[in-house]
Design a protein around this motif. Structure first.
Motif, PDB file in Angstrom:
ATOM      1  N   ARG A 227       0.809  -1.232   0.000  1.00  0.00           N
ATOM      2  CA  ARG A 227       0.000   0.000   0.000  1.00  0.00           C
ATOM      3  C   ARG A 227       0.839   1.277   0.000  1.00  0.00           C
ATOM      4  NH1 ARG A 227      -2.166  -2.650   4.494  1.00  0.00           N
ATOM      5  NH2 ARG A 227      -1.394  -0.963   5.784  1.00  0.00           N
ATOM      6  N   TYR A 228       2.126   1.169   0.291  1.00  0.00           N
ATOM      7  CA  TYR A 228       2.969   2.352   0.432  1.00  0.00           C
ATOM      8  C   TYR A 228       3.704   2.650  -0.880  1.00  0.00           C
ATOM      9  CZ  TYR A 228       2.293   1.604   5.424  1.00  0.00           C
ATOM     10  OH  TYR A 228       1.743   1.443   6.669  1.00  0.00           O
ATOM     11  N   PRO A 229       3.371   3.752  -1.545  1.00  0.00           N
ATOM     12  CA  PRO A 229       4.087   4.087  -2.783  1.00  0.00           C
ATOM     13  C   PRO A 229       5.559   4.406  -2.521  1.00  0.00           C
ATOM     14  CG  PRO A 229       2.611   5.872  -2.153  1.00  0.00           C
ATOM     15  CD  PRO A 229       2.330   4.730  -1.220  1.00  0.00           C
ATOM     16  N   GLU A 230       5.902   4.743  -1.291  1.00  0.00           N
ATOM     17  CA  GLU A 230       7.281   5.071  -0.944  1.00  0.00           C
ATOM     18  C   GLU A 230       8.176   3.835  -0.887  1.00  0.00           C
ATOM     19  OE1 GLU A 230       4.511   8.000   1.158  1.00  0.00           O
ATOM     20  OE2 GLU A 230       4.608   5.821   0.946  1.00  0.00           O
ATOM     21  N   VAL A 231       7.588   2.652  -0.770  1.00  0.00           N
ATOM     22  CA  VAL A 231       8.370   1.418  -0.694  1.00  0.00           C
ATOM     23  C   VAL A 231       8.807   1.022  -2.102  1.00  0.00           C
ATOM     24  CG1 VAL A 231       8.315  -1.048  -0.131  1.00  0.00           C
ATOM     25  CG2 VAL A 231       7.293   0.621   1.437  1.00  0.00           C
ATOM     26  N   ALA A 232      10.130   1.052  -2.316  1.00  0.00           N
ATOM     27  CA  ALA A 232      10.688   0.699  -3.625  1.00  0.00           C
ATOM     28  C   ALA A 232      10.936  -0.797  -3.728  1.00  0.00           C
ATOM     29  CB  ALA A 232      11.996   1.458  -3.860  1.00  0.00           C
ATOM     30  N   SER A 233      11.315  -1.426  -2.611  1.00  0.00           N
ATOM     31  CA  SER A 233      11.543  -2.862  -2.604  1.00  0.00           C
ATOM     32  C   SER A 233      11.438  -3.368  -1.179  1.00  0.00           C
ATOM     33  CB  SER A 233      12.911  -3.219  -3.195  1.00  0.00           C
ATOM     34  OG  SER A 233      13.947  -2.753  -2.351  1.00  0.00           O
ATOM     35  N   ALA A 234      11.149  -4.642  -1.054  1.00  0.00           N
ATOM     36  CA  ALA A 234      11.087  -5.296   0.255  1.00  0.00           C
ATOM     37  C   ALA A 234      11.454  -6.752   0.065  1.00  0.00           C
ATOM     38  CB  ALA A 234       9.689  -5.158   0.862  1.00  0.00           C
ATOM     39  N   SER A 235      12.260  -7.262   0.989  1.00  0.00           N
ATOM     40  CA  SER A 235      12.719  -8.650   0.889  1.00  0.00           C
ATOM     41  C   SER A 235      12.791  -9.275   2.271  1.00  0.00           C
ATOM     42  CB  SER A 235      14.127  -8.704   0.273  1.00  0.00           C
ATOM     43  OG  SER A 235      14.153  -8.104  -0.991  1.00  0.00           O
ATOM     44  N   THR A 236      12.473 -10.559   2.342  1.00  0.00           N
ATOM     45  CA  THR A 236      12.767 -11.290   3.562  1.00  0.00           C
ATOM     46  C   THR A 236      14.274 -11.520   3.575  1.00  0.00           C
ATOM     47  OG1 THR A 236      12.316 -13.390   2.466  1.00  0.00           O
ATOM     48  CG2 THR A 236      10.506 -12.402   3.739  1.00  0.00           C
ATOM     49  N   VAL A 237      14.850 -11.589   4.788  1.00  0.00           N
ATOM     50  CA  VAL A 237      16.302 -11.670   4.914  1.00  0.00           C
ATOM     51  C   VAL A 237      16.706 -12.651   6.009  1.00  0.00           C
ATOM     52  CG1 VAL A 237      16.733  -9.330   4.061  1.00  0.00           C
ATOM     53  CG2 VAL A 237      16.331  -9.692   6.496  1.00  0.00           C
TER      54      VAL A 237
END
Length: 151
Positions: free
Chosen positions: A88-98
């Motif tokens: 939902r966040y347009p500010e999030v460019a990428s997200a990954s589990t780590v």
């Protein structure tokens, strides 16, 4: 699917500049333009190439601040839950589990520090988030957008 050396070189050339002509790529890899087109069509059909896009400097869109947020999630939070919460966040460019202590890392672009702080507060308030840890980018040192190894 595993790419052969020639396909990797074609993909790398396209990743550097997807607007290059097949003739130009063919000259670089030693094939005719029609042969490059056939290979690209095959790579698209097989799913190795998933699309073509444009890269835009975030600052050109007013996104001058970049940071990374480590997410520490509540027990039994699935990657799908994290994805749904962050999508939902347009500010999030990428997200990954780590691996490591954090459950996920999130790359965020914001217009300024206050905007980044607001995004951080909203993400930290998601029901699946137990706590966060964030760092701000001072100067990007290296960004690679190409695929495969350089030819």
């Amino acid at each position: 699917m595993r790419l052969n050396d020639l396909d990797e070189r074609i993909v790398h050339a396209l990743a550097e500049d997807a607007r290059r002509s097949y003739a130009d790529i063919g000259e670089e890899v030693g094939l005719s333009a029609p042969a490059v087109k056939r290979r690209v069509d095959r790579l698209r059909a097989e799913g190795a190439i998933t699309g073509f896009t444009v890269r835009v400097d975030p600052a050109a869109l007013g996104w001058e601040t970049e940071g990374f947020i480590e997410l520490y999630c509540r027990r039994n939070t699935s990657p799908e839950d994290i994805h749904r919460g962050l999508a939902r966040y347009p500010e999030v460019a990428s997200a990954s589990t780590v691996t490591g202590d954090a459950d996920a890392i999130v790359q965020v672009f914001a217009s300024d520090m206050r905007h980044f702080e607001r995004v951080l507060e909203r993400i930290a308030g998601e029901p699946f988030v137990e706590r966060t840890k964030s760092v701000l980018v001072l100067s990007p040192l290296l960004r690679r957008f190409g695929s495969g190894t350089p030819a």
